[in-house]
Enzyme design. Sequence first.
Site, PDB file in Angstrom:
ATOM      1  N   LYS A  31       0.856  -1.195   0.000  1.00  0.00           N
ATOM      2  CA  LYS A  31       0.000   0.000   0.000  1.00  0.00           C
ATOM      3  C   LYS A  31       0.890   1.243   0.000  1.00  0.00           C
ATOM      4  CE  LYS A  31      -2.247   1.556   3.786  1.00  0.00           C
ATOM      5  NZ  LYS A  31      -2.033   2.997   3.867  1.00  0.00           N
ATOM      6  N   LYS A  61      -7.201   7.940  -0.173  1.00  0.00           N
ATOM      7  CA  LYS A  61      -8.419   8.313   0.562  1.00  0.00           C
ATOM      8  C   LYS A  61      -9.126   9.448  -0.178  1.00  0.00           C
ATOM      9  CE  LYS A  61      -6.633   6.813   4.994  1.00  0.00           C
ATOM     10  NZ  LYS A  61      -5.189   6.803   4.651  1.00  0.00           N
ATOM     11  N   LEU A  62      -9.392   9.217  -1.440  1.00  0.00           N
ATOM     12  CA  LEU A  62      -9.989  10.254  -2.277  1.00  0.00           C
ATOM     13  C   LEU A  62     -11.333  10.683  -1.710  1.00  0.00           C
ATOM     14  CD1 LEU A  62      -9.210   9.157  -5.952  1.00  0.00           C
ATOM     15  CD2 LEU A  62      -8.117  10.924  -4.558  1.00  0.00           C
ATOM     16  N   ILE A  65     -15.169  15.880  -5.401  1.00  0.00           N
ATOM     17  CA  ILE A  65     -16.317  15.799  -6.301  1.00  0.00           C
ATOM     18  C   ILE A  65     -16.014  14.736  -7.365  1.00  0.00           C
ATOM     19  CG2 ILE A  65     -17.040  18.184  -5.903  1.00  0.00           C
ATOM     20  CD1 ILE A  65     -15.770  18.831  -8.696  1.00  0.00           C
ATOM     21  N   GLY A 165      -3.986  -0.705  11.562  1.00  0.00           N
ATOM     22  CA  GLY A 165      -3.972  -0.461  13.000  1.00  0.00           C
ATOM     23  C   GLY A 165      -3.306  -1.575  13.789  1.00  0.00           C
ATOM     24  N   VAL A 166      -2.738  -2.564  13.084  1.00  0.00           N
ATOM     25  CA  VAL A 166      -2.022  -3.651  13.766  1.00  0.00           C
ATOM     26  C   VAL A 166      -0.608  -3.162  14.124  1.00  0.00           C
ATOM     27  CG1 VAL A 166      -0.904  -5.901  13.384  1.00  0.00           C
ATOM     28  CG2 VAL A 166      -3.295  -5.568  12.734  1.00  0.00           C
ATOM     29  N   ALA A 168       1.820  -0.781  15.686  1.00  0.00           N
ATOM     30  CA  ALA A 168       2.068   0.542  16.273  1.00  0.00           C
ATOM     31  C   ALA A 168       0.817   1.176  16.885  1.00  0.00           C
ATOM     32  CB  ALA A 168       2.661   1.470  15.206  1.00  0.00           C
ATOM     33  N   GLY A 171      -3.393  -2.706  17.557  1.00  0.00           N
ATOM     34  CA  GLY A 171      -4.203  -3.857  17.120  1.00  0.00           C
ATOM     35  C   GLY A 171      -3.368  -5.133  17.015  1.00  0.00           C
TER      36      GLY A 171
HETATM   37  O1  O7E Z   1       0.136   2.469  11.960  1.00  0.00           O
HETATM   38  P1  O7E Z   1       0.956   1.874  10.865  1.00  0.00           P
HETATM   39  O2  O7E Z   1       2.335   2.436  10.783  1.00  0.00           O
HETATM   40  O3  O7E Z   1       0.928   0.372  10.879  1.00  0.00           O
HETATM   41  O4  O7E Z   1       0.299   2.320   9.468  1.00  0.00           O
HETATM   42  C1  O7E Z   1      -1.044   2.162   9.190  1.00  0.00           C
HETATM   43  C2  O7E Z   1      -1.344   2.565   7.767  1.00  0.00           C
HETATM   44  O5  O7E Z   1      -2.735   2.412   7.526  1.00  0.00           O
HETATM   45  C3  O7E Z   1      -1.034   4.019   7.434  1.00  0.00           C
HETATM   46  O6  O7E Z   1      -0.702   4.075   6.051  1.00  0.00           O
HETATM   47  C4  O7E Z   1      -2.328   4.738   7.674  1.00  0.00           C
HETATM   48  O7  O7E Z   1      -2.465   5.892   6.894  1.00  0.00           O
HETATM   49  C5  O7E Z   1      -3.329   3.676   7.222  1.00  0.00           C
HETATM   50  N1  O7E Z   1      -4.640   3.728   7.864  1.00  0.00           N
HETATM   51  C6  O7E Z   1      -4.785   3.734   9.228  1.00  0.00           C
HETATM   52  O8  O7E Z   1      -3.810   3.649   9.985  1.00  0.00           O
HETATM   53  N2  O7E Z   1      -6.036   3.847   9.775  1.00  0.00           N
HETATM   54  C7  O7E Z   1      -7.166   3.907   9.018  1.00  0.00           C
HETATM   55  O9  O7E Z   1      -8.249   3.971   9.558  1.00  0.00           O
HETATM   56  C8  O7E Z   1      -7.043   3.859   7.624  1.00  0.00           C
HETATM   57  C9  O7E Z   1      -5.775   3.681   7.077  1.00  0.00           C
HETATM   58  C10 O7E Z   1      -5.675   3.313   5.721  1.00  0.00           C
HETATM   59  O10 O7E Z   1      -5.040   2.401   5.262  1.00  0.00           O
HETATM   60  O11 O7E Z   1      -6.423   3.968   4.965  1.00  0.00           O
HETATM   61  C11 O7E Z   1      -7.114   3.337   4.061  1.00  0.00           C
HETATM   62  C12 O7E Z   1      -8.221   4.230   3.926  1.00  0.00           C
END
Ligand code: O7E
Length: 210
Positions: A31, A61-62, A65, A165-166, A168, A171
């Site tokens: 990603k 995260k577009l 419009i 959210g896993v 750091a 999660g």
């Molecule tokens: O906390 P990390 O370092 O494991 O990174 C988490 C990644 O997921 C980071 O790129 C962050 O922007 C993204 N992310 C979230 O942490 N929380 C969310 O709710 C959504 C995302 C994400 O991937 O967005 C997709 C919309």
Amino acid sequence: MKRLILALDVYERERALEIAECTADYLWAVKVNWPLIIGSGLGIITELRQVTGLPVIADLKLADIPNTNRLIARKVFDAGADYIIAHGFVGREGVNAIMELGETIIVVEMSHPGAEEFIQPATDKLIELANELEPFGVIAPATRPERVAYIRSKLKPGIKILTPGVGAQGGKAGEVLKAGADYVIVGRSIYASENPREAARNLHREIAGV
Ligand code: O7E
């Protein structure tokens, strides 16, 4: 089956390619988010695909419009992105503009504490939107496995759940997969560790044991 997605939130092209290459064996996809695109340019998407052979998810995260979403998505899909992540709160036309061009992932809930302010109250409606549009997947919080279980119970079968959210953010991969997630998204616990390959391998093993 591989269920780990690397969130490659570094700025530098060389570092990004090095980390992606050494962890690729354990990943389903890579990603890319704004830090890497701003730091290295859109061409990094093409390079990551070449180096890893894996799908690339453009996490922009577009939230614009329909016309602007379309203009951005076209360039990003042209650069080789396999999936684009979009916000659903802008309405179905904004999401549709991206879905007409390629595979899309809709945010239905986020992982940080502030998600409880505005996004979580809208989650039910965002799930309804996903059920209507049937995107590839949705984003749900690995930091709240009970919410992932709830989202899974409301979401049409076949729509994937991807959970950041896993590590750091607190999660646990095993917990969130048991709650119904299909994939876990991990950034800092891999790219900021001393040995990214080993960190990815350990997560891959944890996931395989679920
Ligand atoms: O906390 P990390 O370092 O494991 O990174 C988490 C990644 O997921 C980071 O790129 C962050 O922007 C993204 N992310 C979230 O942490 N929380 C969310 O709710 C959504 C995302 C994400 O991937 O967005 C997709 C919309």
